[in-house]
Design a protein around this motif. Structure first.
Motif, mmCIF file in Angstrom:
data_model
loop_
_atom_site.group_PDB
_atom_site.id
_atom_site.type_symbol
_atom_site.label_atom_id
_atom_site.label_comp_id
_atom_site.label_asym_id
_atom_site.label_seq_id
_atom_site.Cartn_x
_atom_site.Cartn_y
_atom_site.Cartn_z
ATOM 1 N N GLU A 171 0.486 -0.577 8.543
ATOM 2 C CA GLU A 171 1.363 1.278 9.224
ATOM 3 C C GLU A 171 0.886 1.915 10.534
ATOM 4 O O GLU A 171 1.743 2.507 10.906
ATOM 5 N N HIS A 175 2.214 -6.962 9.401
ATOM 6 C CA HIS A 175 2.723 -7.941 8.265
ATOM 7 C C HIS A 175 4.375 -6.737 7.822
ATOM 8 O O HIS A 175 5.493 -7.505 7.268
ATOM 9 N N VAL A 176 4.344 -5.576 8.363
ATOM 10 C CA VAL A 176 5.680 -5.075 8.886
ATOM 11 C C VAL A 176 7.013 -5.492 9.279
ATOM 12 O O VAL A 176 6.185 -6.739 10.495
ATOM 13 N N VAL A 186 7.966 3.525 8.110
ATOM 14 C CA VAL A 186 8.720 2.533 9.560
ATOM 15 C C VAL A 186 9.356 2.407 10.119
ATOM 16 O O VAL A 186 10.543 2.753 9.725
ATOM 17 N N ASN A 193 0.830 -1.386 0.449
ATOM 18 C CA ASN A 193 -0.026 -0.197 0.052
ATOM 19 C C ASN A 193 0.578 1.526 0.183
ATOM 20 O O ASN A 193 0.226 2.090 0.058
ATOM 21 N N ASN A 211 -2.018 4.242 6.016
ATOM 22 C CA ASN A 211 -2.753 3.206 4.649
ATOM 23 C C ASN A 211 -2.963 2.269 5.013
ATOM 24 O O ASN A 211 -3.821 1.869 3.750
ATOM 25 N N SER A 212 -2.720 1.640 6.132
ATOM 26 C CA SER A 212 -3.581 -0.100 6.777
ATOM 27 C C SER A 212 -2.805 -0.693 8.072
ATOM 28 O O SER A 212 -2.325 0.504 8.417
ATOM 29 N N ASP A 259 9.629 -1.627 3.456
ATOM 30 C CA ASP A 259 10.051 -2.552 4.605
ATOM 31 C C ASP A 259 10.373 -4.533 4.413
ATOM 32 O O ASP A 259 10.658 -4.962 4.263
ATOM 33 N N ARG A 315 12.366 -7.721 4.780
ATOM 34 C CA ARG A 315 12.429 -8.759 4.929
ATOM 35 C C ARG A 315 12.290 -10.362 3.404
ATOM 36 O O ARG A 315 13.283 -11.255 4.391
ATOM 37 N N ASP A 341 2.822 -0.221 13.560
ATOM 38 C CA ASP A 341 4.122 0.248 13.452
ATOM 39 C C ASP A 341 4.155 1.617 14.299
ATOM 40 O O ASP A 341 5.197 1.905 14.832
ATOM 41 N N GLU A 349 5.719 0.347 3.122
ATOM 42 C CA GLU A 349 5.072 -1.415 3.094
ATOM 43 C C GLU A 349 6.303 -2.127 2.539
ATOM 44 O O GLU A 349 7.317 -2.577 2.658
ATOM 45 N N PHE A 404 -4.983 -4.982 1.746
ATOM 46 C CA PHE A 404 -5.575 -3.532 0.379
ATOM 47 C C PHE A 404 -4.361 -3.721 -1.205
ATOM 48 O O PHE A 404 -4.921 -3.735 -1.189
#
Lengths: 479, 479
Positions: free
Chosen positions: B115, B143-144, A144, A111, B111-112, A118, A122, B118, A115, A312
């Motif tokens: 986010e 998921h971050v 983040v 999104n 946005n999510s 990050d 990973r 975090d 993200e 999303f």
């Protein structure tokens, strides 16, 4: 949507009351309230027009009708997560892949640029089994927490400005103000050697490199265009250490550099990153973004056993919008426009340099252009205060890609006027000698290669770059 | 948007080629291709209808016309970042604030849910100056990378399942299958004592607690409804240690629990978290989310000197959509619907328990309902394989909030049939004695308080919960 129209002071008051004070507005002493926008123009509550010189999000122009229509139609039909099959998702992935070297074939839809970066970390951690990240001076990769760690531009604002143990900061490949400048015989190799040194130091401490990450052209970090060959050499050192190369295209991708669709492609066809991250312009303002990597990295990520699900990410509306943006770039040849108008704007700015001592450097690629203001040309002392307070950071240009020749002329006319006033105030005046010498640098004049100047460096600040039109300029724009 | 309509196999092939293999589809052996949706119904490429029982994102119903219109209109007008003033941003912040206790007054738009969580951690770290986080068993917060660290649901999927040094995992306050069950005199205090113990252990190691984070009702973690008073006690222990309380409402907020707008409000008016994070339902599918905190936490975050900027967060389109979602919830009394239909569905499911040995527990709040399948009622052995393979995880209900009585009846009829078949296969049969005893538990019958059953625990899996309609059921829905 909001049906009320608040008085501007009421908007300011409510914002103070209910929006985080760390979220800054432009021109905090007298913020701008924008109520509508179209193409490269924005309008405030009094219908006064602004030329948008810095919005690299409204990539194909604010509120482009094709993008709006695609989004609205898909919103009406279906908006759900990617655990169901949908054609938009796969067609969009295919279209994005087609802009990239073949081995970059696997997409993850998320999104935001944050993200995306990050997730890139990973992927790197999982694929390499290593932890350490090499990042550049002044780099910004997102908000983040994992990205604040690798963003000197951010973590240096903190009281404790030391990088985390797993983060190593390499020299920015800045040939205007960095350690190795344009007079160095091979700055690409020299800057890459610095990365090699960092790897060796890390190895001595028993640490292992997971990835090198860099914007393909440094944006917040000062409009830095890395010398050709730098990425190839860095990738070689990093891969030798078992790490991978992440190209952050969040700010500069999608045709902005004019000659190529992606910024990293400026380094030549022999360079392919292991991961490319995208963001800002991808949806013309719609919150979406993407990570693209190789089959090997993707398979390794899956082998961890951990599913990746993004609520999303990759929904049919985002993908419809992403497809529409690609269509518009193609249909309106916006990459070509970036090349030509960017070249024209660069030449106009270079002319300014001949007449203004404050202009230290002009550099850019396509519609990604930096104007480096200096207090002293020989010492290249950044004119930070002047740039911030007077021109209010308008030294960076990354406008919507539909920017026109007239827009370029207007911008340069405005800057000319501001620089003249400023130099008068500061008592700076260009001597005849300087004018004929045209600054002292050993750099070439802007060549006509791609209509752009040769590589070099940049200003060290983000900017707002919205240019208020006075009556005269409004009239001009209407003619 | 996509104008092509791909053959389903082509969609599958392209997905395999270009989408990360870690991104799973539902029913991977025969995935569903959804092409349109409306309200609580989705349609595949053959126009076959599915009842959506689990999409807590399409909160006010798929493609709600008011939400679509608000988004489309604002997309046409302006979509830019929050560095300009805009009425939508401040009006939306004000509207969201009004649903919360007064001291939760400062918003950050992102946005999510990832986010948001975090950022919540960043706020906690900055405000407390501490680093450690207490999270619950089976928790999932995003998921971050920073959130994988605090999500046992995720990190336990990895080979190395140990939490990071700064992460402490507390007992899930699960009174059906946890350490302290409904026969314990005060499970709320007992579970909170576990958090207190963790804090003391951390202090002995010289570590300091920044925050306790929990979903107000655990979702992926097994539909766990914490006993009333638990959050108050935990908050007390955590605040005594200089930490703060983060309530994660990403899955359960916005009226879903029926009696209240937010899940944490089920704990009583004397409980106020320091930070609330939002997500999934907030934009009915549009990528957006929000963090709301106190003035004190917000001021502390600003005092770090670091600006917070989120490119897409709080843009006028997202805020217009967010406002429209709030309007629809209110206008259509969807919170009331969640309460009534949720209560009705819970009662129907409770009736199933009387007839099916596999049903160990039914629990929920509003339209957030879990059906806990067991191999053995006395031992409460989870019937994981049965739940996954046969009912395909349809044991969790969090449908669009416009779910109807007929939908509830259809779902229960389908589950009844599946359980009957399954019990036949497994050779399970309910004795007369058991039927009259109605299971062995000491729990009460579902009360009419809020139309819902009393608190207890849940299934341990995410689910798909899309229920294919056969001809018979389609007919039923049409009548």
């Amino acid at each position: 949507m909001a049906t009320e129209n608040l008085d501007k002071q009421k908007t300011i008051d409510l914002r103070k009351k209910h929006v985080g004070p760390s979220c800054k507005v432009f021109f905090s002493h007298d913020p701008i309230k924008i109520v509508r926008a179209r193409g490269q123009y924005m309008y405030n509550e009094k219908d006064e027009k602004y030329l948008d010189c810095i919005n690299n999000v409204a990539h194909v122009g604010h509120c482009h009708p094709d993008v709006v229509e695609a989004g609205a139609k898909q919103m009406e039909l279906l908006n759900t997560n990617s655990r169901f099959l949908h054609d938009n998702l796969v067609l969009y992935a295919q279209r994005l892949q087609a802009t990239l070297p073949e081995k970059l074939s696997v997409c993850y839809f998320v999104n935001s640029g944050s993200e995306a970066n990050d997730l890139a970390l990973r992927l790197a951690w999982q694929y390499t089994g290593h932890k350490d990240i090499i990042t550049l001076e002044n780099a910004y990769h997102g908000h983040v927490s994992s990205l604040i760690d690798i963003s000197p531009y951010k973590f240096q604002q903190m009281a404790c400005a030391e990088p985390s143990q797993h983060v190593h900061v390499a020299l920015s490949p800045d040939i205007y103000r960095g350690k190795y400048c344009e007079d160095h015989p091979d700055p690409a190799i020299a800057y890459a050697e610095n990365v090699k040194d960092i790897i060796e130091q890390a190895h001595k401490k028993g640490r292992k490199i997971a990835a090198f990450i860099a914007e393909s052209l440094q944006s917040c970090g000062g409009q830095v265009i890395p010398p050709v060959g730098y990425f190839q050499k860095v990738a070689q050192h990093v891969r030798n250490a078992g790490g991978i190369f992440i190209a952050d295209e969040v700010q500069v991708g999608f045709g902005r550099v004019g000659t190529h669709f992606w910024g990293f492609q400026l380094q030549g066809e022999d360079f392919v990153p292991d991961i490319v991250t995208m963001g800002k312009p991808i949806g013309n303002g719609h919150p979406m973004s993407c990570v693209i990597t190789t089959r090997e990295v993707a398979e390794s990520f899956m082998s961890s056993g951990m599913e990746y699900f993004n609520t999303f990410g990759g929904n049919p509306v985002s993908c419809a919008i992403g497809l529409a943006v690609l269509d518009v770039i193609e249909k309106e040849d916006l990459q070509g426009n970036a090349l030509h108008i960017g070249g024209y704007l660069t030449r106009l700015l270079y002319d300014l340099k001949k007449r203004h001592l404050l202009v230290g450097d002009v550099r850019g690629r396509g519609l990604f252009i930096g104007l480096d203001l200096v207090r002293n040309r020989d010492k290249r002392t950044p004119a930070t205060a002047e740039a911030q307070d007077v021109i209010y950071r308008s030294e960076q240009f990354k406008p919507p890609m539909c920017f026109s020749r007239e827009d370029a002329e207007l911008v340069v006319e405005k800057i000319d006027q501001i620089l003249t006033d400023l130099e008068k105030t500061l008592g700076l005046q260009m001597s005849e000698a300087l004018i004929s010498e045209n600054g002292h640098t050993k750099r070439k004049e802007p060549s006509d290669e791609n209509g752009l100047v040769h590589p070099s460096i940049g200003s060290s600040h983000k900017n707002t770059g919205t240019l208020p039109h006075d009556k005269k300029t409004k009239k001009r724009l209407k003619t």
